[in-house]
Design a protein around this motif. Structure first.
Motif, PDB file in Angstrom:
ATOM      1  N   GLY A   1       0.816  -1.214   0.000  1.00 50.50           N
ATOM      2  CA  GLY A   1       0.000   0.000   0.000  1.00 50.50           C
ATOM      3  C   GLY A   1       0.846   1.260   0.000  1.00 50.50           C
TER       4      GLY A   1
ATOM      5  N   LEU B   1       2.460   1.692  -3.499  1.00 50.05           N
ATOM      6  CA  LEU B   1       1.499   2.214  -4.477  1.00 50.05           C
ATOM      7  C   LEU B   1       1.252   3.704  -4.251  1.00 50.05           C
ATOM      8  N   THR B   2       1.151   4.091  -2.996  1.00 50.53           N
ATOM      9  CA  THR B   2       0.931   5.505  -2.690  1.00 50.53           C
ATOM     10  C   THR B   2       2.121   6.355  -3.116  1.00 50.53           C
TER      11      THR B   2
ATOM     12  N   LEU C   1      -1.145   8.066  -6.698  1.00 46.97           N
ATOM     13  CA  LEU C   1      -2.471   7.616  -6.308  1.00 46.97           C
ATOM     14  C   LEU C   1      -3.232   6.984  -7.471  1.00 46.97           C
ATOM     15  N   ARG C   2      -3.044   7.500  -8.678  1.00 46.13           N
ATOM     16  CA  ARG C   2      -3.758   6.942  -9.822  1.00 46.13           C
ATOM     17  C   ARG C   2      -3.343   5.490 -10.045  1.00 46.13           C
ATOM     18  N   ARG C   3      -2.033   5.243  -9.972  1.00 41.01           N
ATOM     19  CA  ARG C   3      -1.552   3.868 -10.104  1.00 41.01           C
ATOM     20  C   ARG C   3      -2.092   3.001  -8.973  1.00 41.01           C
ATOM     21  N   ALA C   4      -2.147   3.564  -7.765  1.00 45.10           N
ATOM     22  CA  ALA C   4      -2.610   2.807  -6.610  1.00 45.10           C
ATOM     23  C   ALA C   4      -4.029   2.300  -6.825  1.00 45.10           C
ATOM     24  N   VAL C   5      -4.879   3.145  -7.358  1.00 46.79           N
ATOM     25  CA  VAL C   5      -6.268   2.756  -7.600  1.00 46.79           C
ATOM     26  C   VAL C   5      -6.335   1.646  -8.653  1.00 46.79           C
ATOM     27  N   LYS C   6      -5.568   1.788  -9.747  1.00 45.31           N
ATOM     28  CA  LYS C   6      -5.589   0.776 -10.815  1.00 45.31           C
ATOM     29  C   LYS C   6      -5.098  -0.579 -10.319  1.00 45.31           C
TER      30      LYS C   6
ATOM     31  N   GLY D   1      -4.856  -1.618  -7.231  1.00 50.32           N
ATOM     32  CA  GLY D   1      -5.766  -2.132  -6.215  1.00 50.32           C
ATOM     33  C   GLY D   1      -6.959  -2.831  -6.835  1.00 50.32           C
ATOM     34  N   ALA D   2      -7.470  -2.280  -7.916  1.00 49.05           N
ATOM     35  CA  ALA D   2      -8.607  -2.911  -8.607  1.00 49.05           C
ATOM     36  C   ALA D   2      -8.217  -4.259  -9.188  1.00 49.05           C
TER      37      ALA D   2
END
Length: 470
Positions: A218, A221-222, A226-231, A233-234
């Motif tokens: 986590g 990714l942060t 943040l955009r990469r983190a969301v992708k 994470g999905a």
């Protein structure tokens, strides 16, 4: 051929990692193995290289950070119950937290070497993970809830955290390499490796490794955006749904193990009760010896005098080709409390002070790399590997301590982190960084460009890396 010659200095370090893929015979608590012997050769190779080169390898600040743990270790060794226990403990702590990290730091020459070792972590994790998944599928793993299904890799039931640690390190490295600025092929391969390591990590049934990995990934990714983190994470959520919901990979046991994390205070199992009891015993030892602790290797001798009656006689181990037996509880399974009880405040402050200094320098190096132009983010993957490994280790130390065949890998991990934090040109404590911060002659500037981490791959990359240190 040129690539093999370039990797020559780090080949002994790669050998240490590779040897951890071999089956390891059960031994006594803290017994040395072939990988430990190889780590001694790594230290020897580093010493020979330093003598031959006759150069100043570290800045004073970097040397101080690396040597800080020696203070508490030496004091605690002097206070050990016997000379044998003091020497044994001193050797082990110096190996894991000083000598092996220093050797790795000095043998790694540039970011290409760093990435090579990161991929070695991934390769070892894939091998151990494959063995672990096979153990779960065929029922030949370590005993868990009456069934031989726990994935332990080649480490066996006496080191149930070994495979979990190796797989977690590999997953953290793979995620960092996937988030870096490598070629599409390299990043795609890293993504595939990261996803492939999720099942064996789950089948290790190691709650501490799960928590540490989730937090470390986590943070990575942060830090990457943040955009990469969301992708990402999905994607991970989708894979988890397919594996658990669709294929039913370990559904019942995994669900029970996950639920047990939230029941540690309401309805703890015996392993949690034992852990809390030993934590309380460690704190009690520290209260009796606040500054210097009870001495290295002193926890087992003082345990019964400070532990409550709720402590069991030991952990049940079996399976994976090993007969059922009781494994004595000889440590609090918390590195911070182990150091506090055996080394006191002096040792805890010295060791954690070194780790926090590495963390601060690693994060500052990451910030320097991210401030470079988008095309010059050649060191982002290295920064994420270092921050991820260190973050994982600091969190995992809340649930585990050193011990077992896989422990030598912790020393290699700290060596990689130390290289990024103390030696890379982006580090605030590296000699290259010091030179960049002071007025430089044209000759010095040319020398720094010629020896920059990416100069061996292309002149343009070397110029960009040099610019990032100014």
């Amino acid at each position: 051929m040129s690539g093999a010659r370039h990797a020559l200095p780090v080949l002994p370090v790669m050998a240490v990692i590779a040897l951890l893929g071999l089956p390891i015979a059960p031994s006594g608590e803290g017994g040395a193995n072939i990988a430990d012997a190889m780590s001694g050769l790594v230290v020897l190779c580093c010493a020979v290289r330093l003598v031959r080169n006759r150069r100043r390898p570290l800045s004073p600040g970097a040397a101080a950070v690396l040597a800080l743990p020696v203070v508490g270790i030496a004091v605690a060794a002097a206070g050990a119950a016997s000379p044998g226990a003091g020497i044994t403990g001193l050797t082990r702590y110096l190996q894991i937290f000083v000598l092996v990290p220093a050797a790795v730091l000095l043998l790694v020459r540039d970011r290409r070497d760093f990435r090579l070792l990161a991929w070695s972590f991934v390769a070892l994790a894939l091998w151990q993970g494959a063995v672990g998944v096979h153990q779960y599928v065929t029922g030949t793993g370590a005993s868990y809830q009456g069934e031989d299904v726990r994935a332990v890799g080649t480490f066996g039931p006496t080191d149930v955290m070994g495979m979990a640690t190796v797989v977690a390190f590999g997953l953290v490295c793979a995620l960092a390499l996937a988030l870096g600025s490598g070629t599409v092929r390299q990043r795609t391969s890293a993504v595939v490796c990261a996803l492939a390591l999720l099942p064996p990590l789950a089948l290790s049934f190691s709650r501490g490794a799960w928590i540490a990995t989730a937090l470390a990934c986590g943070v990575q990714l942060t830090l990457a955006g943040l955009r990469r983190a969301v992708k990402v994470g999905a994607v991970v959520a989708a894979v988890a749904v397919i594996l658990v919901g669709g294929l039913g990979v370990g559904t019942a046991m995994l669900q029970e193990r996950v639920d047990s994390i939230t029941r540690v205070t309401d309805a703890p199992d015996q392993s949690v009760v034992d852990r809390y009891t030993m934590w309380a015993a460690a704190v009690d030892m520290w209260r009796d010896h606040p500054l210097t602790g009870v001495g290295l290797k002193g926890f087992p001798d003082h345990r019964d005098g400070h532990a409550s009656l709720s402590l069991s006689s030991g952990s049940d181990i079996g399976g994976a080709g090993t007969a059922y037996s009781k494994q004595p509880l000889l440590s609090p399974h918390n590195m911070y409390l182990l150091v506090l009880s055996e080394q006191g405040l002096i040792g805890l402050l010295a060791l954690t002070g070194s780790w926090l200094a590495l963390l601060v320098c690693a994060l500052r190096g990451l910030v320097r790399v991210r401030r470079t132009p988008p095309g010059a983010l050649a060191g982002l993957d290295c920064a994420l590997v270092a921050c991820g490994l260190l973050g994982w280790q600091l969190v995992d130390f809340v649930y585990a301590d050193i011990g077992g065949p896989s422990t030598v890998l912790t020393g290699v991990c700290f060596g990689l982190v130390a290289w990024w934090a103390l030696m890379d040109p982006a580090s605030p404590l590296s000699l290259a960084s010091e030179a960049a911060a002071s007025p430089a002659s044209p000759a010095a500037l040319a020398s720094r460009v010629a020896t920059s981490p990416e100069s061996t791959s292309s002149p343009a990359a070397g110029s960009l890396e040099e610019a990032s240190t100014r």
